[in-house]
Every structure is written in C-alpha cells, then in structure tokens.
Design a protein around this motif. Structure first.
Motif, PDB file in Angstrom:
ATOM      1  N   GLU A  37      -4.865   1.391   2.521  1.00  0.00           N
ATOM      2  CA  GLU A  37      -4.429   0.726   1.283  1.00  0.00           C
ATOM      3  C   GLU A  37      -2.955   0.995   1.025  1.00  0.00           C
ATOM      4  OE1 GLU A  37      -5.664   0.584  -3.454  1.00  0.00           O
ATOM      5  OE2 GLU A  37      -6.722   1.908  -2.078  1.00  0.00           O
ATOM      6  N   ASP A  38      -2.511   2.253   1.261  1.00  0.00           N
ATOM      7  CA  ASP A  38      -1.092   2.602   1.028  1.00  0.00           C
ATOM      8  C   ASP A  38      -0.208   1.798   1.984  1.00  0.00           C
ATOM      9  OD1 ASP A  38      -1.855   4.411  -0.914  1.00  0.00           O
ATOM     10  OD2 ASP A  38      -1.885   6.126   0.463  1.00  0.00           O
ATOM     11  N   ILE A  39      -0.682   1.602   3.229  1.00  0.00           N
ATOM     12  CA  ILE A  39       0.126   0.855   4.190  1.00  0.00           C
ATOM     13  C   ILE A  39       0.206  -0.618   3.788  1.00  0.00           C
ATOM     14  CG2 ILE A  39       0.248   0.091   6.601  1.00  0.00           C
ATOM     15  CD1 ILE A  39      -1.056   2.714   7.403  1.00  0.00           C
ATOM     16  N   THR A  40      -0.887  -1.168   3.314  1.00  0.00           N
ATOM     17  CA  THR A  40      -0.897  -2.565   2.873  1.00  0.00           C
ATOM     18  C   THR A  40       0.053  -2.781   1.715  1.00  0.00           C
ATOM     19  OG1 THR A  40      -3.217  -2.771   3.593  1.00  0.00           O
ATOM     20  CG2 THR A  40      -2.381  -4.431   2.044  1.00  0.00           C
ATOM     21  N   VAL A  41       0.033  -1.892   0.765  1.00  0.00           N
ATOM     22  CA  VAL A  41       0.946  -2.001  -0.390  1.00  0.00           C
ATOM     23  C   VAL A  41       2.385  -1.907   0.063  1.00  0.00           C
ATOM     24  CG1 VAL A  41       1.655  -0.908  -2.532  1.00  0.00           C
ATOM     25  CG2 VAL A  41      -0.773  -1.163  -2.022  1.00  0.00           C
ATOM     26  N   ALA A  42       2.673  -1.015   0.978  1.00  0.00           N
ATOM     27  CA  ALA A  42       4.049  -0.857   1.456  1.00  0.00           C
ATOM     28  C   ALA A  42       4.512  -2.097   2.208  1.00  0.00           C
ATOM     29  CB  ALA A  42       4.138   0.374   2.351  1.00  0.00           C
ATOM     30  N   GLU A  43       3.609  -2.766   2.996  1.00  0.00           N
ATOM     31  CA  GLU A  43       3.965  -3.984   3.713  1.00  0.00           C
ATOM     32  C   GLU A  43       4.228  -5.121   2.735  1.00  0.00           C
ATOM     33  OE1 GLU A  43       0.800  -4.740   6.404  1.00  0.00           O
ATOM     34  OE2 GLU A  43       1.492  -3.283   7.888  1.00  0.00           O
TER      35      GLU A  43
END
Length: 413
Positions: A259-265
């Motif tokens: 989820e953190d990676i998706t938000v950062a992308e």
C-alpha cells in the motif's frame, strides 16, 4: 651688725635692709665723715685727685656690699609629699582651707607653741591628744569624700588626677559597597540601639532580591508538579503516544508495505502530470521577452520541485528503513513508555528529593539577597553618643569602610 673704720672720728651711719625678706636683720654701715680741717690737722690732707679716687673706690665698695647683702627673687616653697588616705566609710571630708586660713593657722600654731613653753605639762598633753584626734577625723573625712566622688562622678578639686574614659566605644563599618544617600547623624548626638546612621543606595540589591524570589517560585512550582497525581485523561494520552511510537518502530523494522508503494507511485505520477501541464503553458509564451516575469514560468518551476520530492520519497520507500530510522523510532517508543510509567506510578523518590533540594537552594539565595539589602541601612548597635562621623552623602563606601564611632554614656574613672 655695724662696721666702723678705726682712727676716724665722727661718722655717718647708713642702715641697709633687704626688701625681699620681711624678718631679715638690718645692717648698718658706718662711713666716716671727715672734713678738710680735721684731715689737715692729723696730717692726712689728701690731694684733690686722690680725694676723688678714694671717694670712687669707697662708693664701689659700699655698692658691692649692699648687693651682696640683698637677695633677688623669692624662694619657692618646699613641695610636700602627697599620701592618699585609705577609704573608711562613715566620715565626711572637711572643706579645703584657703591660703589666708592656712597662714592664720600657722600663726596660731606658732603663738600657741610659744605660749605652751610657759604652760603646764597637763595642758600640753591635752593639746597633743586633741590634735591627734583632729588629724584622724580629717583623714577619715577625706577618704569618705574620695569614695563619694567616685560614686557620683564628681571629684574634689585639686585633690586627685585621673582620666575619664567611656565604658564602651564601637566603630561602625559598612558591610556592603555603595553610595551613601542619607547620613542623619552628627557629632555629639545621642542615639539608641536601632537608630539609622547611614542609608546606602540599594537599587542593585533590590534587583538581586527579586531575582532570587523568582527562582524560589520556580523551584516550588516544579516540586508541586511532581507531587500532583495524574488524572485519567493524562493517562490515556500517554498510552496513545506509546501505541503510535510502537507502530512506527514496527514499520521501520518490517519495511514498506504494498500500500505504501502504491501511494508513493501515485504521488510520483501526479507530480509528473503537473510538470507536463506547466511545461505546455510555458511553451506558449516562451517567445515573450518578459518570460521570466510571467506566471507560467513560476508554475513550471514549482511543478518541477514537487516532482523531484516525489521521486526521492518513492526511491527511499523502495530501499527500506535504514539503521538511523530504526534507532530513532525505538527512542521515541522508549520515551513514550517512560512518560506513561511516571504518570501511572508517580514521581520517583529521588526526583522528589532533587526538587526539595532546589527549593532549599532558592530559599537560601533569597535569604542572602534580603540580608544584603538589610545591610544597606546601617543602624546603631548600642545606645550612646556619636563620637565621630566618617561618611557624608554622596561618598562611595567600600565594604568594611568605617562610617561612625559611638561611645557609651557609662564611663570609667
């Protein structure tokens, strides 16, 4: 006594007496009186020059004789030794006799002594006993007068020599440094214990006292905070802080989630789209010579900076938490747990003792400041008379400088 020249007839007598001796015996000088006829008959008729020389020598001799017989100046009386009598209570000293009384007494004693030569032996004995009794009484009275004079502070005139000194003499000094503002005393003024002698400028001492008072109030407030018990809301807030710190620490250990990676992308793509729009707007006005002052230029710059920040955040998230991030998260968790423990269990005994020590230290500082402030007013330590004044308004006084001297009313003889 008379002196006559032999072999000469009629003579003239000259009486010589000394003007400085009232009872000195008179001396009589006999000088011959000779006339020319008599001397011629006897064959001694002098020549005129010899007669003058003889007369001159005769006058010189008579003058030397007169000077030898006279005494110039009056002899000083022989001093009599003084014997201080021993004190005996119950007697009074007789009034001192004047010079006339003493002369009369001397004359009377002389006359009585002359008459006693012809008196009886019994009268002489009675006179001696009376004189002895009078001497004893006079000595006792003199002793009593000396004792009474010592008690009352008075002395018999001409009887004794002494020195009167104060029982106490105190030199007053300033215990603080500063300018003398008021000196309400003068030499000879009577003061009592506690009277103001000198007032010194105390503005600096007042500020030091105010500072010490503020320190005491702060120490007392800190002690009261430690002694107060925490309420329920404070305990819940401390527990929430511990939970948040614990979650952050776990995330640091486990690394980023999907989820953190998706938000950062998503944030990175949004920043890229903003840069594209800003670039298109900038290209439309790029021909203008004032392109730097147009808003399209500023919008493009801001969009570029946002893109760079999103890219850095995305890269950091992919790399995972470093050792520094993990250590920071753990420190926050430990601090939150300690705060919760203090609230639930209350302050430790050592903390309470430290707070009490700070309060006592602040109280001592306030006492010293107040003591220095009180010393700015110099007061008399005893009742007495001002003997010396050594300060004046406007003088700068050092610590230990003398300001006045006081002597007591009581004296010692």
């Amino acid at each position: 006594m008379s002196t006559r020249i032999p072999n000469l007839n009629p003579a003239t007598a000259i009486t010589v007496s000394s003007p400085h001796r009232a009872h000195a015996p008179k001396r009589e000088l006999i000088f011959p009186t000779m006339n020319w006829v008599t001397m011629k008959r006897q064959g001694h008729a002098p020549r005129p020059m010899q007669s003058r020389r003889a007369g001159t020598l005769l006058m010189i001799g008579a003058l030397m004789f007169v000077l030898t017989a006279c005494e110039f100046g009056q002899a000083a009386p022989t001093p009599e030794p003084f014997n201080a009598p021993t004190y005996q209570p119950g007697f009074q000293q007789p009034a001192p006799q004047s010079d006339t009384d003493r002369e009369n007494g001397t004359t009377t004693d002389t006359d009585s002594g002359t008459g006693s030569d012809t008196g009886s032996e019994s009268e002489s004995s009675a006179t001696g006993q009376a004189a002895a009794t009078s001497s004893t009484t006079g000595q006792a009275e003199s002793q009593t007068s000396v004792a009474l004079a010592a008690r009352t502070g008075q002395s018999a005139a001409g009887s004794y020599a002494g020195e009167i000194v104060a029982d106490e003499q105190v030199s007053i000094v300033s215990e603080v440094a500063g300018m003398a503002l008021i000196v309400p005393i003068e030499v000879g003024q009577s003061v009592v214990a506690g009277d103001v002698l000198v007032r010194i400028d105390n503005s600096t001492l007042e500020a030091q006292r105010a500072q010490a008072l503020a320190g005491l109030e702060a120490a007392q407030a800190q002690r009261e905070l430690l002694n107060e018990s925490a309420n329920d809301s404070e305990i819940e807030a401390a527990r929430a802080a511990v939970a948040a710190a614990d979650a952050a620490y776990k995330r640091a250990l486990e690394g980023p989630t999907a989820e953190d990676i998706t938000v950062a992308e998503a944030q990175l793509r949004q920043a890229q789209a903003a840069v594209s729009r800003a670039q298109a707007a900038y290209d439309q006005v790029a021909w203008s010579p004032l392109i730097g002052a147009l808003p399209e230029s500023l919008q493009l710059e801001q969009a570029t900076l946002s893109l760079e920040a999103a890219q850095a955040q995305y890269d950091k998230l992919l790399l995972g938490a470093t050792a520094d991030v993990i250590a920071g998260a753990y420190a926050q968790l430990a601090q939150a747990r300690a705060q919760l423990e203090r609230i639930e269990e209350g302050p430790a005994q050592a903390q309470i003792q430290a707070a009490e020590a700070q309060v006592r230290q602040a109280e001592a500082a306030l006492y010293l400041a107040q003591l220095q402030l009180d010393k700015a007013t110099v007061r008399a330590p005893m009742t007495g008379v001002i003997l010396r004044v050594q300060a004046a308004p406007g003088n700068m006084l050092a610590s230990g400088a003398p300001v006045a001297t006081i002597m007591s009313h009581a004296v010692n003889v």
